[in-house]
Design a protein around this motif. Structure first.
Motif, PDB file in Angstrom:
ATOM      1  N   UNK A  39      53.635  38.273  58.021  1.00  0.00           N
ATOM      2  CA  UNK A  39      52.855  39.492  57.854  1.00  0.00           C
ATOM      3  C   UNK A  39      52.259  39.904  59.197  1.00  0.00           C
ATOM      4  N   UNK A  40      52.724  41.018  59.734  1.00  0.00           N
ATOM      5  CA  UNK A  40      52.191  41.606  60.973  1.00  0.00           C
ATOM      6  C   UNK A  40      52.153  40.606  62.121  1.00  0.00           C
ATOM      7  N   UNK A  41      53.239  39.852  62.300  1.00  0.00           N
ATOM      8  CA  UNK A  41      53.314  38.897  63.398  1.00  0.00           C
ATOM      9  C   UNK A  41      52.628  37.576  63.136  1.00  0.00           C
ATOM     10  N   UNK A  42      52.236  37.330  61.890  1.00  0.00           N
ATOM     11  CA  UNK A  42      51.548  36.092  61.532  1.00  0.00           C
ATOM     12  C   UNK A  42      52.273  35.404  60.378  1.00  0.00           C
ATOM     13  N   UNK A  43      52.172  34.083  60.351  1.00  0.00           N
ATOM     14  CA  UNK A  43      52.527  33.323  59.160  1.00  0.00           C
ATOM     15  C   UNK A  43      51.320  33.374  58.233  1.00  0.00           C
ATOM     16  N   UNK A  44      51.504  33.908  57.043  1.00  0.00           N
ATOM     17  CA  UNK A  44      50.413  34.041  56.073  1.00  0.00           C
ATOM     18  C   UNK A  44      50.638  33.071  54.921  1.00  0.00           C
ATOM     19  N   UNK A  45      49.641  32.230  54.669  1.00  0.00           N
ATOM     20  CA  UNK A  45      49.684  31.281  53.550  1.00  0.00           C
ATOM     21  C   UNK A  45      48.483  31.563  52.664  1.00  0.00           C
ATOM     22  N   UNK A  46      48.748  31.889  51.422  1.00  0.00           N
ATOM     23  CA  UNK A  46      47.672  32.164  50.467  1.00  0.00           C
ATOM     24  C   UNK A  46      47.862  31.281  49.249  1.00  0.00           C
ATOM     25  N   UNK A  47      46.819  30.543  48.899  1.00  0.00           N
ATOM     26  CA  UNK A  47      46.853  29.689  47.704  1.00  0.00           C
ATOM     27  C   UNK A  47      45.574  29.898  46.928  1.00  0.00           C
ATOM     28  N   UNK A  48      45.703  29.945  45.610  1.00  0.00           N
ATOM     29  CA  UNK A  48      44.513  30.023  44.770  1.00  0.00           C
ATOM     30  C   UNK A  48      44.727  29.242  43.489  1.00  0.00           C
ATOM     31  N   UNK A  49      43.640  28.716  42.986  1.00  0.00           N
ATOM     32  CA  UNK A  49      43.670  27.938  41.744  1.00  0.00           C
ATOM     33  C   UNK A  49      42.303  28.032  41.082  1.00  0.00           C
ATOM     34  N   UNK A  50      42.272  27.716  39.798  1.00  0.00           N
ATOM     35  CA  UNK A  50      41.000  27.714  39.072  1.00  0.00           C
ATOM     36  C   UNK A  50      40.278  26.388  39.296  1.00  0.00           C
ATOM     37  N   UNK A  51      38.973  26.417  39.162  1.00  0.00           N
ATOM     38  CA  UNK A  51      38.169  25.203  39.280  1.00  0.00           C
ATOM     39  C   UNK A  51      36.974  25.327  38.346  1.00  0.00           C
ATOM     40  N   UNK A  52      36.359  24.209  38.063  1.00  0.00           N
ATOM     41  CA  UNK A  52      35.140  24.203  37.253  1.00  0.00           C
ATOM     42  C   UNK A  52      34.024  23.549  38.053  1.00  0.00           C
ATOM     43  N   UNK A  53      32.805  23.817  37.659  1.00  0.00           N
ATOM     44  CA  UNK A  53      31.672  23.238  38.356  1.00  0.00           C
ATOM     45  C   UNK A  53      31.276  24.053  39.570  1.00  0.00           C
ATOM     46  N   UNK A  54      30.747  23.370  40.578  1.00  0.00           N
ATOM     47  CA  UNK A  54      30.247  24.027  41.783  1.00  0.00           C
ATOM     48  C   UNK A  54      30.914  23.423  43.003  1.00  0.00           C
ATOM     49  N   UNK A  55      31.362  24.276  43.901  1.00  0.00           N
ATOM     50  CA  UNK A  55      31.958  23.834  45.163  1.00  0.00           C
ATOM     51  C   UNK A  55      31.028  24.232  46.302  1.00  0.00           C
ATOM     52  N   UNK A  56      30.623  23.239  47.096  1.00  0.00           N
ATOM     53  CA  UNK A  56      29.783  23.506  48.259  1.00  0.00           C
ATOM     54  C   UNK A  56      30.664  23.615  49.501  1.00  0.00           C
ATOM     55  N   UNK A  57      30.452  24.660  50.266  1.00  0.00           N
ATOM     56  CA  UNK A  57      31.179  24.847  51.519  1.00  0.00           C
ATOM     57  C   UNK A  57      30.235  24.593  52.679  1.00  0.00           C
ATOM     58  N   UNK A  58      30.601  23.655  53.545  1.00  0.00           N
ATOM     59  CA  UNK A  58      29.859  23.371  54.766  1.00  0.00           C
ATOM     60  C   UNK A  58      30.830  23.479  55.928  1.00  0.00           C
ATOM     61  N   UNK A  59      30.475  24.285  56.918  1.00  0.00           N
ATOM     62  CA  UNK A  59      31.385  24.565  58.039  1.00  0.00           C
ATOM     63  C   UNK A  59      32.684  25.185  57.552  1.00  0.00           C
ATOM     64  N   UNK A  60      32.617  25.904  56.426  1.00  0.00           N
ATOM     65  CA  UNK A  60      33.810  26.561  55.912  1.00  0.00           C
ATOM     66  C   UNK A  60      34.721  25.661  55.123  1.00  0.00           C
ATOM     67  N   UNK A  61      34.354  24.394  54.907  1.00  0.00           N
ATOM     68  CA  UNK A  61      35.192  23.455  54.184  1.00  0.00           C
ATOM     69  C   UNK A  61      34.447  22.932  52.963  1.00  0.00           C
TER      70      UNK A  61
END
Length: 439
Positions: free
Chosen positions: A368-390
């Motif tokens: 896509x526009x000169x880039x390799x694009x990887x998109x993944x999505x899935x369902x989850x339950x509960x709460x996910x904490x992101x620290x430093x984007x991870x």
């Protein structure tokens, strides 16, 4: 009490709280964090005012008795600040003490620079530097320190997690800092030469050097060592992935051959009217189990997608995949396998949660526009904490978990790309963009 005197009383806790906020800015906040921060601020500032520790702007000499009363108050203010960090941010008590140690060192550096600059400015002015001017100069250095600390810790990968084997370092460092502060106050009270002139500059430079050494020691013993251990763990995971890739490639090839043979047998059995329909149904089920081979224009990608597709089929997780394998030609096979194996393993693990009502994993790999694009999505339950984007692991033992996403980021950045993760409304998304070679 005028504003200058009041600022002198609250300068220490105010600087500590401002710097600790800059250090912890990137960490998730707890529920009602603003209330805990307000209560901590009121307690620390109120205690500082009540202790009457205004010695910075009134040019008064301190008696030894005042110092004896002053140090416990400062230690209590530090304890309140540590509790404030722990209650406001998703850090444990030891991590909060580590942040406090770093904040104290940064505050000492900030104040020492302020005192060094204040001296020549005061002497250069005909009537000396006014109290209001001194407050303004101090605030300017504090704001500069907060900005520099915030930028430094925002961009750094220092996780500020205190390993159990290094907790004694935090206690020892705090004791050293409090002892050094006691010595500094004693000299200030009993030796007038330390309050002005070359001795003041020498003493402040010593304080700056000592606290920079403290920060460097904290980084090496806690931050750097933690990062090195994480790197060793990720290298071990990569090696295991390499062994798994070789095995998976051989297994997929064997399954593909077996599936091909089973299809031929099914055609023969269906043509034979005497064959049991039950036997045919069993064979068809076997074929559907093994006939999950995903063919792309990249052998490594085909291997890992086929392997994870089989896992999804076994656990009845719908797996949708649209992949342009040719767009990954610039990547090393082991990097491809490790990246997608970690990506899909995390999605499968989330989908196996018994509390999850909907299960589905979607993956799109394209140019896509000169880039390799990887998109993944899935369902989850509960709460996910992101620290430093991870996302942070929900497992009790964090020493051996959570490295998969860090490995994904490491591989992405190796090829000059970026990775973003988002968890909203029960859907977890991963977006990776890597510039294509030659584009």
């Amino acid at each position: 009490m005028d504003g200058v005197a009041l600022f002198g009383k609250i300068n220490y806790p105010l600087a500590l709280m401002a710097i600790e906020q800059a250090i912890c800015f990137r960490f998730p906040r707890r529920r009602l964090h603003w209330l805990w921060w307000l209560l901590g601020a009121v307690a620390a500032l109120g205690l500082s005012v009540a202790a009457n520790q205004n010695w910075q702007f009134e040019n008064q000499m301190l008696s030894t008795s005042v110092i004896v009363n002053n140090l416990p108050v400062r230690a209590l203010i530090a304890a309140i600040t540590a509790a404030q960090i722990w209650l406001c941010f998703e850090l444990n008590a030891w991590d909060a003490m580590g942040v406090l140690t770093i904040a104290i060192s940064c505050q000492k550096i900030q104040f020492a620079f302020y005192k060094i600059i204040e001296e020549p400015i005061d002497q250069a002015m005909p009537s000396g530097l006014s109290g209001l001017g001194s407050v303004a100069l101090n605030l300017a250095f504090l704001i500069l320190a907060v900005v520099l600390v915030g930028v430094a810790f925002r961009k750094s990968r220092w996780h500020l997690r205190i390993p159990p084997y290094n907790r004694f370092v935090v206690i020892l460092t705090l004791l050293i800092l409090l002892t050094a502060e006691g010595i500094d106050l004693y000299l200030y009270a009993n030796d007038p030469y330390t309050t002005a002139g070359p001795v003041l500059v020498a003493g402040r430079m010593h304080f700056i050097l000592m606290n920079f050494v403290t920060l460097y020691m904290m980084y090496n013993l806690i931050g750097r060592r933690t990062l090195l251990m994480e790197q060793e763990a990720m290298d071990s995971i990569t090696e295991q992935r390499g062994n798994q890739y070789a095995f998976s490639q051989e297994l997929i090839n064997t399954i593909n051959i077996k599936s091909h043979d089973l299809k031929k047998q099914l055609r023969y059995l269906k043509a034979n009217p005497t064959t049991s329909e039950e036997l045919i149904a069993e064979l068809e089920e076997s074929v559907s189990t093994y006939d999950t081979f995903i063919q792309t224009e990249n052998e490594t990608l085909s291997t890992v997608l086929s392997e994870k597709s089989m896992v999804c089929h076994r656990h009845e997780i719908p797996f949708s995949c649209v992949a342009d394998g040719s767009s990954l030609s610039f990547m090393k096979p082991l990097d491809i396998y490790t990246l997608f194996a970690n990506l899909l393993d995390n999605a499968i693990e989330a989908s196996l949660d018994p509390a999850l009502e909907r299960k589905c994993i979607d993956l799109v790999v394209k140019q896509q526009a000169g880039f390799l694009s990887i998109h993944e999505e899935n369902y989850y339950s509960g709460k996910i904490r992101l620290i430093d984007g991870l996302p942070q692991t929900s497992k009790a033992d964090t020493r051996y978990h959570g490295f998969g996403t860090r490995s994904m980021r490491q591989i992405t950045e190796k090829y000059g790309g970026t990775i973003q993760m988002k968890a909203e409304n029960g859907i977890f998304c991963v977006n990776i963009l890597i510039p294509l070679e030659g584009e």
